[in-house]
Motif scaffolding. Structure first.
Motif, PDB file in Angstrom:
ATOM      1  N   PHE A 305       0.853  -1.191   0.000  1.00 21.69           N
ATOM      2  CA  PHE A 305       0.000   0.000   0.000  1.00 21.69           C
ATOM      3  C   PHE A 305       0.887   1.239   0.000  1.00 21.69           C
ATOM      4  CE2 PHE A 305      -4.347   1.537   1.138  1.00 21.69           C
ATOM      5  CZ  PHE A 305      -4.059   2.883   1.231  1.00 21.69           C
ATOM      6  N   GLY A 306       0.866   1.985  -1.099  1.00 22.35           N
ATOM      7  CA  GLY A 306       1.632   3.221  -1.179  1.00 22.35           C
ATOM      8  C   GLY A 306       0.803   4.398  -0.707  1.00 22.35           C
ATOM      9  N   ALA A 307       1.304   5.098   0.300  1.00 26.70           N
ATOM     10  CA  ALA A 307       0.568   6.236   0.877  1.00 26.70           C
ATOM     11  C   ALA A 307       1.113   7.558   0.357  1.00 26.70           C
ATOM     12  CB  ALA A 307       0.646   6.177   2.397  1.00 26.70           C
ATOM     13  N   GLY A 308       1.575   7.567  -0.894  1.00 24.50           N
ATOM     14  CA  GLY A 308       2.184   8.756  -1.469  1.00 24.50           C
ATOM     15  C   GLY A 308       1.181   9.739  -2.046  1.00 24.50           C
ATOM     16  N   PRO A 309       1.688  10.796  -2.672  1.00 20.12           N
ATOM     17  CA  PRO A 309       0.824  11.911  -3.084  1.00 20.12           C
ATOM     18  C   PRO A 309       0.167  11.751  -4.449  1.00 20.12           C
ATOM     19  CG  PRO A 309       3.115  12.494  -3.421  1.00 20.12           C
ATOM     20  CD  PRO A 309       3.130  11.134  -2.787  1.00 20.12           C
ATOM     21  N   VAL A 310       0.539  10.739  -5.242  1.00 22.55           N
ATOM     22  CA  VAL A 310      -0.031  10.650  -6.588  1.00 22.55           C
ATOM     23  C   VAL A 310      -1.520  10.362  -6.532  1.00 22.55           C
ATOM     24  CG1 VAL A 310       0.005   9.392  -8.765  1.00 22.55           C
ATOM     25  CG2 VAL A 310       2.152  10.038  -7.679  1.00 22.55           C
ATOM     26  N   SER A 311      -1.946   9.364  -5.742  1.00 20.07           N
ATOM     27  CA  SER A 311      -3.383   9.110  -5.613  1.00 20.07           C
ATOM     28  C   SER A 311      -4.054  10.208  -4.788  1.00 20.07           C
ATOM     29  CB  SER A 311      -3.635   7.756  -4.961  1.00 20.07           C
ATOM     30  OG  SER A 311      -3.422   7.809  -3.556  1.00 20.07           O
ATOM     31  N   GLY A 512       2.678   6.707 -12.798  1.00 24.55           N
ATOM     32  CA  GLY A 512       1.994   7.927 -12.361  1.00 24.55           C
ATOM     33  C   GLY A 512       0.564   8.033 -12.848  1.00 24.55           C
ATOM     34  N   GLY A 513      -0.059   6.880 -13.187  1.00 26.92           N
ATOM     35  CA  GLY A 513      -1.435   6.870 -13.689  1.00 26.92           C
ATOM     36  C   GLY A 513      -1.531   6.836 -15.195  1.00 26.92           C
ATOM     37  N   ALA A 514      -0.413   7.032 -15.907  1.00 22.50           N
ATOM     38  CA  ALA A 514      -0.447   7.077 -17.371  1.00 22.50           C
ATOM     39  C   ALA A 514      -0.921   5.754 -17.963  1.00 22.50           C
ATOM     40  CB  ALA A 514       0.935   7.435 -17.915  1.00 22.50           C
ATOM     41  N   LEU A 515      -0.510   4.625 -17.350  1.00 21.15           N
ATOM     42  CA  LEU A 515      -0.926   3.320 -17.867  1.00 21.15           C
ATOM     43  C   LEU A 515      -2.425   3.099 -17.731  1.00 21.15           C
ATOM     44  CD1 LEU A 515       2.012   1.035 -16.728  1.00 21.15           C
ATOM     45  CD2 LEU A 515       1.104   1.185 -19.057  1.00 21.15           C
ATOM     46  N   LEU A 516      -3.047   3.768 -16.763  1.00 20.39           N
ATOM     47  CA  LEU A 516      -4.487   3.601 -16.523  1.00 20.39           C
ATOM     48  C   LEU A 516      -5.308   4.664 -17.228  1.00 20.39           C
ATOM     49  CD1 LEU A 516      -4.418   2.749 -12.704  1.00 20.39           C
ATOM     50  CD2 LEU A 516      -4.153   1.213 -14.676  1.00 20.39           C
ATOM     51  N   ASP A 517      -4.669   5.491 -18.048  1.00 17.92           N
ATOM     52  CA  ASP A 517      -5.344   6.569 -18.778  1.00 17.92           C
ATOM     53  C   ASP A 517      -5.970   7.576 -17.820  1.00 17.92           C
ATOM     54  OD1 ASP A 517      -6.016   7.930 -21.088  1.00 17.92           O
ATOM     55  OD2 ASP A 517      -7.947   6.909 -21.319  1.00 17.92           O
ATOM     56  N   GLN A 518      -5.298   7.791 -16.690  1.00 16.10           N
ATOM     57  CA  GLN A 518      -5.759   8.796 -15.728  1.00 16.10           C
ATOM     58  C   GLN A 518      -5.085  10.127 -16.029  1.00 16.10           C
ATOM     59  OE1 GLN A 518      -4.663   7.062 -11.985  1.00 16.10           O
ATOM     60  NE2 GLN A 518      -6.494   5.772 -11.854  1.00 16.10           N
ATOM     61  N   PRO A 519      -5.731  11.233 -15.739  1.00 13.88           N
ATOM     62  CA  PRO A 519      -5.075  12.536 -15.935  1.00 13.88           C
ATOM     63  C   PRO A 519      -3.932  12.703 -14.937  1.00 13.88           C
ATOM     64  CG  PRO A 519      -7.160  12.808 -14.788  1.00 13.88           C
ATOM     65  CD  PRO A 519      -7.107  11.369 -15.220  1.00 13.88           C
ATOM     66  N   PRO A 520      -2.987  13.556 -15.231  1.00 12.14           N
ATOM     67  CA  PRO A 520      -1.882  13.768 -14.275  1.00 12.14           C
ATOM     68  C   PRO A 520      -2.412  14.273 -12.944  1.00 12.14           C
ATOM     69  CG  PRO A 520      -1.882  15.471 -15.962  1.00 12.14           C
ATOM     70  CD  PRO A 520      -2.880  14.439 -16.399  1.00 12.14           C
ATOM     71  N   SER A 521      -1.827  13.769 -11.878  1.00  9.23           N
ATOM     72  CA  SER A 521      -2.257  14.182 -10.543  1.00  9.23           C
ATOM     73  C   SER A 521      -1.750  15.587 -10.237  1.00  9.23           C
ATOM     74  CB  SER A 521      -1.712  13.217  -9.492  1.00  9.23           C
ATOM     75  OG  SER A 521      -0.301  13.357  -9.381  1.00  9.23           O
TER      76      SER A 521
END
Length: 599
Positions: A305-311, A512-521
């Motif tokens: 579980f990553g508790a970082g700032p990207v999500s 950083g979400g790019a693989l999931l087609d998410q916008p940049p955080s």
């Protein structure tokens, strides 16, 4: 004031020391673990650095140790100082080995009781243990004033070894009571019944056992804060099996029980309370594979579980969402949580600490944090690292962390990349990090695998660090293989780490979400470490890749299975944003190979 020695200051040993102090005794104690020794001073006891110092300071010495081999090493280590002493051994050990220790001590002029205990450390603090002791009757009589401090009943059951054999019988019945309760509650859950009501009914009728009082609510609530560890009971069950083999006893239920516990221990639940046996029945412990973390001896969930700032989840303010997501991660078998003081200026650590405390999970999972050392502090980093760790522990509400990671990249020159330091700097920092390990605040140390590949290899080859976290994903797999044109080359550093038995955490699994087609955080828009330009480059390549696997793999399956297909990767750190995201990752089949054309 009479002195009592205690050797072994784990859960039970520290509880006994506390009772001795409350009873008016001076307590001198030893444990090889500095963190355990540190428990004694706040109780008013005197921690010492060697076994011999305990026997020098006390003529009655209580042992609370993991097994018979450790008992033998301790009494032999005391040497001639055992003469004239009385040893009360509360260890659940192998009966024949217990008899051997007794004969050895008798020959050295030392009185000995194998005084095994029934009950948890909480029962010890309440003075409610049961003692079953083997040895001379007069030694048993002299020990009774101590028994009164932590036990409600005590029995003299025969000569040396009788206490150990009686304890195995007790543990057989007690362990099967727990397992039966766990299986019953698992059935009740699947039937959609009210578990609290079912527990009350069980406690009120013919099925009742005291295991229900001690462990029922813990099983229902998923509170596996250890009172008595699952690994310790597995050790006891193996002793039971061994004694059964020697005596010809048929123990079919114990055979099944041992297999359940061994599977759970292999999945990383060994340090949890023994009530976690319910994980073998409710299916939640089987969804997550566990892997060795290099040479540390730890088993970590394949997904962390990553508790970082990207999500943004753990650096945000939605406590309900944080609580629900961490709870789901625990239910799915995730046992490793990764955070850092720099994530949200301490907010990630504080929120994670609050959630784990709310879920009573702070002592049942492993937490990793980090320290970033400014260039100005590199010549003397000791004070900064100690202060950073202490502040992290306060925010996390835990006495120590499993891993402290250096949060600087490693390059040939200082600041060749943002916050980067040299190999020489990193090794100086490692010395300072080792001091907080020696103080019992940290179990292991690791580094961040960014920077220049040749500089990283120099640090890895030094053997100073136990683990590495390194960017590794399907878009840039260079940390675990060949370089990709136009991308940062991490120089197959994972292979170097594997050669030196380092644990490897993969980060940036979803780029950083790019693989999931998410916008940049929001974090991606401002960070200098993995900036927006990198995200945009990854997003373009990810679109092509998603088209290639469409209809065969989801982007999540592709990303997670690619990373964990590398045998040297211990765990993939993923920044979860919701319970649904946890479930999506947990459903990924990690035991199937990726299609050859994808690889």
């Amino acid at each position: 004031m009479e002195r009592v020695g205690v050797i072994g200051l784990g859960l039970m040993g520290s509880a006994l020391a506390e009772r001795f102090r409350a009873g008016g005794f001076r307590v001198v104690g030893y444990d090889p673990d500095a963190g355990c020794r540190a428990r004694l001073a706040p109780l008013g006891g005197e921690p010492v650095a060697t076994v011999r110092e305990v026997f020098t300071g006390a003529r009655t010495v209580v042992l609370s140790l993991p097994n018979s081999e450790v008992v033998r090493a301790v009494v032999e280590g005391a040497g001639e100082l055992v003469r004239g002493a009385t040893v009360i051994d509360t260890t659940t050990g192998e009966p024949d080995a217990t008899e051997d220790v007794a004969r050895y001590l008798a020959g050295a002029g030392c009185d000995y009781l194998d005084a095994t205990l029934t009950g948890s450390s909480e029962r010890a603090r309440a003075g409610e243990l049961v003692v079953t002791a083997g040895g001379p009757g007069e030694v048993f009589a002299r020990a009774e004033p101590l028994f009164r401090l932590f036990a409600s009943r005590w029995f003299h059951v025969g000569p040396w070894g009788s206490g150990a054999r009686t304890k195995l019988v007790v543990n057989l019945v007690l362990g099967l009571n727990r397992a039966a309760l766990a299986e019953g509650l698992a059935l009740a859950r699947c039937c959609g019944l009210d578990l609290a009501a079912v527990l009350e009914i069980l406690q009120s009728g013919a099925a009742y056992s005291r295991a229900m009082d001690a462990k029922g609510r813990k099983m229902i609530d998923g509170d596996f804060t250890p009172q008595a560890k699952l690994d310790q009971h597995l050790k006891d069950v193996r002793l039971i099996r061994s004694e059964g083999d020697k005596t010809g006893a048929s123990l079919p239920l114990t055979t099944v029980h041992e297999a359940l516990l061994a599977e759970l221990a292999g999945q990383g639940f060994g340090d949890w309370d023994n009530s976690a046996v319910i994980r073998a029945f409710d299916g939640k412990g089987r969804a997550m594979p566990y892997r060795a973390l290099g040479r540390t001896g730890l088993k970590v969930s394949a997904v962390a579980f990553g508790a970082g700032p990207v999500s943004g989840l753990m650096t945000g303010t939605d406590f309900a969402a944080q609580l629900a997501t961490v709870r789901r991660a625990l239910e799915r078998g995730i046992n490793w949580f990764d955070t850092a003081p720099g994530y949200g200026s301490g907010e990630s650590e504080a929120n994670l600490g609050r959630v784990l405390a709310e879920l009573s999970a702070g002592q049942t999972v492993r937490v990793a944090t980090k320290v970033r050392v400014p260039v100005a502090a590199l010549d003397d980093p000791d004070a900064l690292i100690r202060q950073s760790v202490e502040e992290s522990l306060t925010r996390l509400r835990v006495p120590r962390v499993a891993l402290l990671q250096l949060h600087n990249g490693i390059t040939r020159g200082r600041d060749d990349e943002p916050a980067a330091i040299t190999p020489r700097d990193a090794l100086r920092v490692a010395e300072a990090m080792a001091k907080v390990c020696a103080a019992g605040l940290v179990a292991h140390i690791g580094l961040t695998g960014t920077g220049h590949a040749d500089a990283l290899r120099e640090v890895v080859r030094s053997g100073a660090f136990d683990t590495v976290q390194v960017p590794f994903n399907v878009l840039n797999p260079s940390a675990g293989g060949a370089p990709v044109e136009g991308e940062t080359d991490y120089g197959n550093i994972i292979a170097e780490c594997a050669a030196h038995q380092m644990g490897v955490f993969a980060i940036r699994v979803f780029a950083g979400g790019a693989l999931l087609d998410q916008p940049p955080s929001a974090h991606t828009l401002k960070t200098p470490y993995f900036p927006l330009a990198l995200y945009e480059r990854d997003a373009a390549r990810a679109r092509v890749l998603r088209e290639r696997v469409a209809g065969r793999l989801t982007p999540t399956e592709l990303a997670v299975r690619f990373v964990l297909a590398h045998a040297a990767v211990s765990s993939a750190i993923i920044g979860f944003g919701s319970p649904a995201h946890v479930d999506e990752v947990a459903r990924v089949r990690l035991d199937e190979l990726l299609p050859a054309d994808v690889l």
